[in-house]
Design a protein around this motif. Sequence first.
Motif, PDB file in Angstrom:
ATOM      1  N   GLN A   1       0.826  -1.211   0.000  1.00  0.00           N
ATOM      2  CA  GLN A   1       0.000   0.000   0.000  1.00  0.00           C
ATOM      3  C   GLN A   1       0.862   1.264   0.000  1.00  0.00           C
ATOM      4  OE1 GLN A   1      -3.683  -0.121   2.501  1.00  0.00           O
ATOM      5  NE2 GLN A   1      -2.881  -2.132   3.124  1.00  0.00           N
ATOM      6  N   ALA A   2       2.026   1.207   0.626  1.00  0.00           N
ATOM      7  CA  ALA A   2       2.933   2.357   0.579  1.00  0.00           C
ATOM      8  C   ALA A   2       3.437   2.576  -0.847  1.00  0.00           C
ATOM      9  CB  ALA A   2       4.096   2.141   1.535  1.00  0.00           C
ATOM     10  N   VAL A   3       3.764   1.495  -1.526  1.00  0.00           N
ATOM     11  CA  VAL A   3       4.197   1.594  -2.923  1.00  0.00           C
ATOM     12  C   VAL A   3       3.078   2.168  -3.784  1.00  0.00           C
ATOM     13  CG1 VAL A   3       4.874   0.242  -4.951  1.00  0.00           C
ATOM     14  CG2 VAL A   3       5.905  -0.242  -2.727  1.00  0.00           C
ATOM     15  N   ALA A   4       1.845   1.729  -3.544  1.00  0.00           N
ATOM     16  CA  ALA A   4       0.708   2.247  -4.310  1.00  0.00           C
ATOM     17  C   ALA A   4       0.562   3.750  -4.102  1.00  0.00           C
ATOM     18  CB  ALA A   4      -0.564   1.514  -3.897  1.00  0.00           C
ATOM     19  N   ARG A   5       0.755   4.224  -2.879  1.00  0.00           N
ATOM     20  CA  ARG A   5       0.662   5.660  -2.610  1.00  0.00           C
ATOM     21  C   ARG A   5       1.766   6.427  -3.319  1.00  0.00           C
ATOM     22  NH1 ARG A   5      -1.397   6.810   3.605  1.00  0.00           N
ATOM     23  NH2 ARG A   5      -3.205   5.406   3.553  1.00  0.00           N
ATOM     24  N   TYR A   6       2.920   5.807  -3.458  1.00  0.00           N
ATOM     25  CA  TYR A   6       4.043   6.455  -4.144  1.00  0.00           C
ATOM     26  C   TYR A   6       3.680   6.791  -5.586  1.00  0.00           C
ATOM     27  CZ  TYR A   6       8.996   7.411  -5.116  1.00  0.00           C
ATOM     28  OH  TYR A   6      10.190   8.011  -5.451  1.00  0.00           O
ATOM     29  N   SER A   7       2.739   6.065  -6.162  1.00  0.00           N
ATOM     30  CA  SER A   7       2.339   6.306  -7.546  1.00  0.00           C
ATOM     31  C   SER A   7       1.718   7.674  -7.744  1.00  0.00           C
ATOM     32  CB  SER A   7       1.339   5.238  -7.998  1.00  0.00           C
ATOM     33  OG  SER A   7       0.087   5.411  -7.343  1.00  0.00           O
ATOM     34  N   GLY A   8       1.206   8.282  -6.657  1.00  0.00           N
ATOM     35  CA  GLY A   8       0.563   9.578  -6.772  1.00  0.00           C
ATOM     36  C   GLY A   8      -0.862   9.509  -7.263  1.00  0.00           C
ATOM     37  N   THR A   9      -1.435   8.308  -7.298  1.00  0.00           N
ATOM     38  CA  THR A   9      -2.811   8.168  -7.728  1.00  0.00           C
ATOM     39  C   THR A   9      -3.528   7.214  -6.794  1.00  0.00           C
ATOM     40  OG1 THR A   9      -4.217   7.742  -9.659  1.00  0.00           O
ATOM     41  CG2 THR A   9      -2.347   6.253  -9.301  1.00  0.00           C
ATOM     42  N   ARG A  10      -4.765   6.897  -7.110  1.00  0.00           N
ATOM     43  CA  ARG A  10      -5.565   6.018  -6.263  1.00  0.00           C
ATOM     44  C   ARG A  10      -6.277   4.982  -7.113  1.00  0.00           C
ATOM     45  NH1 ARG A  10      -8.572  10.370  -2.168  1.00  0.00           N
ATOM     46  NH2 ARG A  10      -6.664  11.264  -1.305  1.00  0.00           N
ATOM     47  N   GLY A  11      -6.927   4.049  -6.446  1.00  0.00           N
ATOM     48  CA  GLY A  11      -7.782   3.085  -7.122  1.00  0.00           C
ATOM     49  C   GLY A  11      -7.035   2.178  -8.072  1.00  0.00           C
ATOM     50  N   PRO A  12      -7.655   1.832  -9.225  1.00  0.00           N
ATOM     51  CA  PRO A  12      -7.062   0.861 -10.143  1.00  0.00           C
ATOM     52  C   PRO A  12      -5.675   1.258 -10.643  1.00  0.00           C
ATOM     53  CG  PRO A  12      -9.377   1.188 -10.667  1.00  0.00           C
ATOM     54  CD  PRO A  12      -9.029   2.216  -9.633  1.00  0.00           C
ATOM     55  N   ALA A  13      -5.448   2.544 -10.888  1.00  0.00           N
ATOM     56  CA  ALA A  13      -4.131   2.962 -11.378  1.00  0.00           C
ATOM     57  C   ALA A  13      -3.053   2.717 -10.327  1.00  0.00           C
ATOM     58  CB  ALA A  13      -4.158   4.433 -11.777  1.00  0.00           C
TER      59      ALA A  13
ATOM     60  N   TRP B   1      -1.003  10.123 -14.770  1.00  0.00           N
ATOM     61  CA  TRP B   1      -0.969  11.481 -15.306  1.00  0.00           C
ATOM     62  C   TRP B   1      -2.238  11.799 -16.081  1.00  0.00           C
ATOM     63  CZ3 TRP B   1       0.806  15.878 -14.252  1.00  0.00           C
ATOM     64  CH2 TRP B   1       1.037  16.883 -15.204  1.00  0.00           C
ATOM     65  N   PHE B   2      -2.746  10.839 -16.846  1.00  0.00           N
ATOM     66  CA  PHE B   2      -3.967  11.082 -17.615  1.00  0.00           C
ATOM     67  C   PHE B   2      -5.205  11.162 -16.711  1.00  0.00           C
ATOM     68  CE2 PHE B   2      -1.881   8.806 -21.464  1.00  0.00           C
ATOM     69  CZ  PHE B   2      -1.084   9.924 -21.689  1.00  0.00           C
ATOM     70  N   GLN B   3      -5.079  10.685 -15.485  1.00  0.00           N
ATOM     71  CA  GLN B   3      -6.167  10.835 -14.514  1.00  0.00           C
ATOM     72  C   GLN B   3      -6.047  12.122 -13.708  1.00  0.00           C
ATOM     73  OE1 GLN B   3      -5.977   6.987 -12.343  1.00  0.00           O
ATOM     74  NE2 GLN B   3      -7.982   6.593 -13.251  1.00  0.00           N
ATOM     75  N   ASN B   4      -4.955  12.855 -13.910  1.00  0.00           N
ATOM     76  CA  ASN B   4      -4.700  14.092 -13.186  1.00  0.00           C
ATOM     77  C   ASN B   4      -5.394  15.247 -13.914  1.00  0.00           C
ATOM     78  OD1 ASN B   4      -3.497  16.513 -12.229  1.00  0.00           O
ATOM     79  ND2 ASN B   4      -1.651  15.415 -11.628  1.00  0.00           N
ATOM     80  N   PRO B   5      -6.331  15.935 -13.286  1.00  0.00           N
ATOM     81  CA  PRO B   5      -7.090  16.975 -14.002  1.00  0.00           C
ATOM     82  C   PRO B   5      -6.247  18.141 -14.478  1.00  0.00           C
ATOM     83  CG  PRO B   5      -7.550  17.050 -11.646  1.00  0.00           C
ATOM     84  CD  PRO B   5      -6.771  15.797 -11.891  1.00  0.00           C
ATOM     85  N   THR B   6      -5.049  18.309 -13.923  1.00  0.00           N
ATOM     86  CA  THR B   6      -4.189  19.410 -14.361  1.00  0.00           C
ATOM     87  C   THR B   6      -3.387  19.064 -15.608  1.00  0.00           C
ATOM     88  OG1 THR B   6      -2.267  18.774 -13.021  1.00  0.00           O
ATOM     89  CG2 THR B   6      -3.955  20.103 -11.951  1.00  0.00           C
TER      90      THR B   6
END
Length: 517
Positions: free
Chosen positions: A147-159, A250-255
């Motif tokens: 879960q820490a590695v998943a948070r490192y991705s900067g996204t949530r959920g399936p990504a 990145w494509f899920q990032n609204p900015t």
Amino acid sequence: MPSRPAAHTKARASVLAALTATVLTLTGTPALAASDSGSPMNQAFERAADRYDVPRDLLAAVGYGETRLDGHSGLPSQANGYGVMHLVSNPTNRTLEQAAALTGKPLADLRDDTGANILGGAAVLRGYADKLGLDAHDREDIDAWYQAVARYSGTRGPAAALYADTVYTFLADGLDAVAPDGERISVTGRPVSPQKGPLAAAEPSTRSADYPSALWVPAHADNFAAGRSAAIDKVIIHVTQGSYAGSISWFQNPTAQVSAHYVVRSSDGQITQMVRDSDTAYHARSANSSALGIEHEGFVDDPSWFTDSMYRSSAALTAYLCDRHGIPKDRAHIIGHSEAPGNDHTDPGVNWDWTRYMQLVGGDTGGGNSADGLSFTAYATQRSGSTGAQVKAVQQLLNEQGQAAGAADGSFGPTTQAAVTAYQEAHGLTADGIVGARTWTALLSAGTRTTLQEGATGDGVKRLQRALTATLGSTVGIDGSFGPATTTAVRGYQTSRGLTADGIVGPETWAALQAGR
């Protein structure tokens, strides 16, 4: 690499200008010892692991997944990430600033100095572990870090789950990589059983409605436009300038204000769709309205990212899209981002093998002969009056199943129609004498029901791959080798038919295929 839509005038973050070519190899066998007193990157991983109590191999796997251990001379990725550990600074992900606060290192050092960058990545991972409540005992267990590695991705959920799964695949398979300066970084493969917690339910399971072999992880609504203002007439090939999971994030990032329809992974050719074909992704400026965009994980100046699995998987997707949308399979309609009108990008770059790619895309889709007479990139409906190579295939299959279809002459006449009808009646199919997807699937899968799974090879695997191509309506590479792409296709089929989605083709899955489901 995608472009902003024409309406956006603000330039996206600068991307890599020059890279050092890197030779990288994944292995599934124990790798070389990780410690080398004369190796600065190995020493940096060890120092960072010791200081922040993060498993050294986990750090190396995260760095490999992000950048193939190439700091790119301090230049940013498309998400404005820096260094081997890809410390990011954008409006929704600020791991670079987090690392500065945790380590006391200046931002410039974290961007440009590999040792500082690795230390910063370890500090960020440890911070996430602390927030998750991992104590000293937990931190010794590499499976506890998922879960820490998943948070490192900067996204949530399936990504986020895709990102963490990729890292743990590297840990399971092992790594033997060579960094740009020639230093070897190794991780020994080991059994892994990551503790996924709530992310177990977040693993991508939804399939693409446009290309059933692909996963579906939608881009943020701000990064594409609903609908199209022009007919689709081309496919545009991009390179992400970043990792697979990082690009999905990145494509899920609204900015971001950028997206692509599909993203292809380097290691195994896995595909994720992020924008429906019928919608306008922001990837090629003036060409957006009439193009489909396919992103490929990697960096333009490093050919090691362009694997055989990636080429084959992407080419199968492009061939399918061309067939579906009536796009000619030529270099006037399948182009690189650099060739799109009004663009200033260089991807896919000189390392992209266009000759090989177009040969793979240009496979017979029904009009010509396949090498074995049965394998095609798509199976078209055959009926009375049809002619050609696929009619010959139908006749050959019917004769092998004891139905008297006559000579395999490629002409669908009364004898062939009678044989088709008899076969359909015997197998519980609609007895209309027409060979559509269900009858194709049943015919192509007919035979023994030997259990097959990843690693299997031979004619049985080819039979499976042909049947999957017919039933899914999208190309599954028919090479007789049961690799990750075939596993993905099997799971997609099993999920869509209500079967146990384990990627293993046993009696239940064979029975469903042979019934034309």
